[in-house]
Design a protein around this motif. Structure first.
Motif, PDB file in Angstrom:
ATOM      1  N   GLY A  15      60.509  39.899  30.906  1.00  0.00           N
ATOM      2  CA  GLY A  15      60.073  41.278  30.949  1.00  0.00           C
ATOM      3  C   GLY A  15      60.961  42.160  30.101  1.00  0.00           C
ATOM      4  O   GLY A  15      62.106  41.823  29.801  1.00  0.00           O
ATOM      5  N   ILE A  16      60.414  43.284  29.714  1.00  0.00           N
ATOM      6  CA  ILE A  16      61.157  44.295  28.968  1.00  0.00           C
ATOM      7  C   ILE A  16      61.548  45.387  29.955  1.00  0.00           C
ATOM      8  O   ILE A  16      60.721  45.866  30.726  1.00  0.00           O
ATOM      9  N   VAL A  17      62.804  45.751  29.947  1.00  0.00           N
ATOM     10  CA  VAL A  17      63.316  46.765  30.875  1.00  0.00           C
ATOM     11  C   VAL A  17      63.416  48.089  30.135  1.00  0.00           C
ATOM     12  O   VAL A  17      64.044  48.183  29.083  1.00  0.00           O
ATOM     13  N   ARG A  18      62.775  49.121  30.731  1.00  0.00           N
ATOM     14  CA  ARG A  18      62.799  50.471  30.145  1.00  0.00           C
ATOM     15  C   ARG A  18      63.691  51.377  30.989  1.00  0.00           C
ATOM     16  O   ARG A  18      64.052  51.044  32.114  1.00  0.00           O
ATOM     17  N   ALA A  19      64.039  52.502  30.424  1.00  0.00           N
ATOM     18  CA  ALA A  19      65.017  53.414  31.028  1.00  0.00           C
ATOM     19  C   ALA A  19      64.676  53.803  32.473  1.00  0.00           C
ATOM     20  O   ALA A  19      65.572  53.956  33.291  1.00  0.00           O
ATOM     21  N   HIS A  20      63.421  53.947  32.841  1.00  0.00           N
ATOM     22  CA  HIS A  20      63.059  54.421  34.179  1.00  0.00           C
ATOM     23  C   HIS A  20      62.620  53.296  35.120  1.00  0.00           C
ATOM     24  O   HIS A  20      62.102  53.569  36.202  1.00  0.00           O
TER      25      HIS A  20
ATOM     26  N   GLN B 173      62.780  54.601  27.004  1.00  0.00           N
ATOM     27  CA  GLN B 173      63.243  53.731  25.938  1.00  0.00           C
ATOM     28  C   GLN B 173      63.547  52.339  26.472  1.00  0.00           C
ATOM     29  O   GLN B 173      63.938  52.179  27.628  1.00  0.00           O
ATOM     30  N   ILE B 174      63.400  51.363  25.619  1.00  0.00           N
ATOM     31  CA  ILE B 174      63.773  49.992  25.982  1.00  0.00           C
ATOM     32  C   ILE B 174      65.288  49.916  26.070  1.00  0.00           C
ATOM     33  O   ILE B 174      66.002  50.312  25.143  1.00  0.00           O
ATOM     34  N   VAL B 175      65.791  49.417  27.206  1.00  0.00           N
ATOM     35  CA  VAL B 175      67.238  49.301  27.408  1.00  0.00           C
ATOM     36  C   VAL B 175      67.679  47.853  27.559  1.00  0.00           C
ATOM     37  O   VAL B 175      68.863  47.563  27.610  1.00  0.00           O
ATOM     38  N   GLY B 176      66.727  46.929  27.624  1.00  0.00           N
ATOM     39  CA  GLY B 176      67.090  45.522  27.748  1.00  0.00           C
ATOM     40  C   GLY B 176      65.867  44.662  27.983  1.00  0.00           C
ATOM     41  O   GLY B 176      64.732  45.135  27.951  1.00  0.00           O
ATOM     42  N   ALA B 177      66.143  43.413  28.257  1.00  0.00           N
ATOM     43  CA  ALA B 177      65.076  42.447  28.532  1.00  0.00           C
ATOM     44  C   ALA B 177      65.669  41.335  29.378  1.00  0.00           C
ATOM     45  O   ALA B 177      66.887  41.180  29.456  1.00  0.00           O
ATOM     46  N   TRP B 178      64.804  40.590  30.033  1.00  0.00           N
ATOM     47  CA  TRP B 178      65.255  39.463  30.841  1.00  0.00           C
ATOM     48  C   TRP B 178      64.293  38.303  30.664  1.00  0.00           C
ATOM     49  O   TRP B 178      63.137  38.483  30.283  1.00  0.00           O
ATOM     50  N   ALA B 179      64.803  37.110  30.926  1.00  0.00           N
ATOM     51  CA  ALA B 179      63.975  35.916  30.900  1.00  0.00           C
ATOM     52  C   ALA B 179      64.498  34.943  31.939  1.00  0.00           C
ATOM     53  O   ALA B 179      65.699  34.865  32.181  1.00  0.00           O
ATOM     54  N   LYS B 180      63.602  34.237  32.588  1.00  0.00           N
ATOM     55  CA  LYS B 180      63.967  33.248  33.592  1.00  0.00           C
ATOM     56  C   LYS B 180      63.276  31.944  33.239  1.00  0.00           C
ATOM     57  O   LYS B 180      62.066  31.894  33.080  1.00  0.00           O
ATOM     58  N   LEU B 181      64.069  30.889  33.118  1.00  0.00           N
ATOM     59  CA  LEU B 181      63.547  29.569  32.797  1.00  0.00           C
ATOM     60  C   LEU B 181      63.908  28.622  33.921  1.00  0.00           C
ATOM     61  O   LEU B 181      64.991  28.699  34.477  1.00  0.00           O
ATOM     62  N   GLU B 182      62.996  27.732  34.246  1.00  0.00           N
ATOM     63  CA  GLU B 182      63.267  26.721  35.257  1.00  0.00           C
ATOM     64  C   GLU B 182      62.957  25.355  34.686  1.00  0.00           C
ATOM     65  O   GLU B 182      62.066  25.198  33.867  1.00  0.00           O
ATOM     66  N   ARG B 183      63.730  24.379  35.149  1.00  0.00           N
ATOM     67  CA  ARG B 183      63.519  22.994  34.739  1.00  0.00           C
ATOM     68  C   ARG B 183      63.332  22.153  35.987  1.00  0.00           C
ATOM     69  O   ARG B 183      63.961  22.395  37.006  1.00  0.00           O
ATOM     70  N   GLY B 184      62.504  21.148  35.888  1.00  0.00           N
ATOM     71  CA  GLY B 184      62.248  20.282  37.019  1.00  0.00           C
ATOM     72  C   GLY B 184      63.392  19.344  37.343  1.00  0.00           C
ATOM     73  O   GLY B 184      63.460  18.791  38.432  1.00  0.00           O
ATOM     74  N   ASP B 185      64.312  19.159  36.408  1.00  0.00           N
ATOM     75  CA  ASP B 185      65.410  18.234  36.630  1.00  0.00           C
ATOM     76  C   ASP B 185      66.728  18.938  36.954  1.00  0.00           C
ATOM     77  O   ASP B 185      67.792  18.367  36.833  1.00  0.00           O
ATOM     78  N   CYS B 186      66.650  20.210  37.390  1.00  0.00           N
ATOM     79  CA  CYS B 186      67.843  20.964  37.766  1.00  0.00           C
ATOM     80  C   CYS B 186      67.792  21.293  39.254  1.00  0.00           C
ATOM     81  O   CYS B 186      66.710  21.387  39.841  1.00  0.00           O
ATOM     82  N   PRO B 187      68.948  21.504  39.881  1.00  0.00           N
ATOM     83  CA  PRO B 187      68.951  21.842  41.313  1.00  0.00           C
ATOM     84  C   PRO B 187      68.192  23.140  41.584  1.00  0.00           C
ATOM     85  O   PRO B 187      68.177  24.031  40.761  1.00  0.00           O
ATOM     86  N   GLN B 188      67.577  23.218  42.727  1.00  0.00           N
ATOM     87  CA  GLN B 188      66.784  24.394  43.086  1.00  0.00           C
ATOM     88  C   GLN B 188      67.557  25.407  43.918  1.00  0.00           C
ATOM     89  O   GLN B 188      67.110  26.510  44.112  1.00  0.00           O
TER      90      GLN B 188
END
Length: 166
Positions: free
Chosen positions: A118-123, A144-159
């Protein structure tokens, strides 16, 4: 193809920088078997515009090595030219697109699908709970755009926790 790739500037640069001429001949052979001459001309006129012969070799070799398709926009070879620049004086930048990264990720063991982002905006309201590996993002779509985030998951990593989910 091979004769075109080994002519002119390519030979001079190759002789000055390559410790293994047989390796370069191998690259030229692989490129010639992978791409038709007409394909190379289209690549040169679109996604590898202004590339020198050695830069084109490097680009096509990397496309083949990582199994990326330049015709699908997985990779580009471009130059950041200023108005007075001569293309041969500016080094090439080889870049992988978002789609190229997804194609490469999908080939990896444990791949669970594309990232959530997602894109994070000022408000916006935005918080990360690191202990539970959760993102809370309520976007208002303004500011204004102040940042962004991303979340990735893998099936072979601890949950549990975030140790392998971020």
């Amino acid at each position: 193809m091979a004769s075109e790739l080994t002519s002119g500037v390519g030979v001079a640069l190759h002789e000055a920088t390559s410790p293994a001429p047989e390796l370069m001949r191998d690259v030229e052979t692989r490129i010639a078997t992978q791409y038709e001459e007409a394909d190379i001309q289209v690549i040169r006129q679109t996604v590898a515009k202004h590339a020198t012969e050695p830069e084109l070799k490097m680009f096509l070799s990397l496309c083949m090595h990582y199994r990326m398709d330049p015709f699908l926009g997985h990779m580009w070879c471009y130059k950041m030219l200023q108005p007075d620049d001569k293309p041969e004086d500016v080094p090439a930048v080889i870049s992988v697109s978002f789609e190229g990264h997804l194609v490469h990720a999908a080939r990896q063991p444990g791949y669970l699908g594309p990232p959530r982002f997602g894109i994070v905006r000022a408000h916006d309201h935005f918080a990360i709970n690191w202990a539970e590996a959760k993102v809370e993002h309520l976007g208002k779509g303004t500011g204004q755009i102040v940042g962004a985030w991303a979340k990735l998951e893998r099936g072979d990593c601890p949950q549990e926790g975030h140790g392998g989910r971020w």
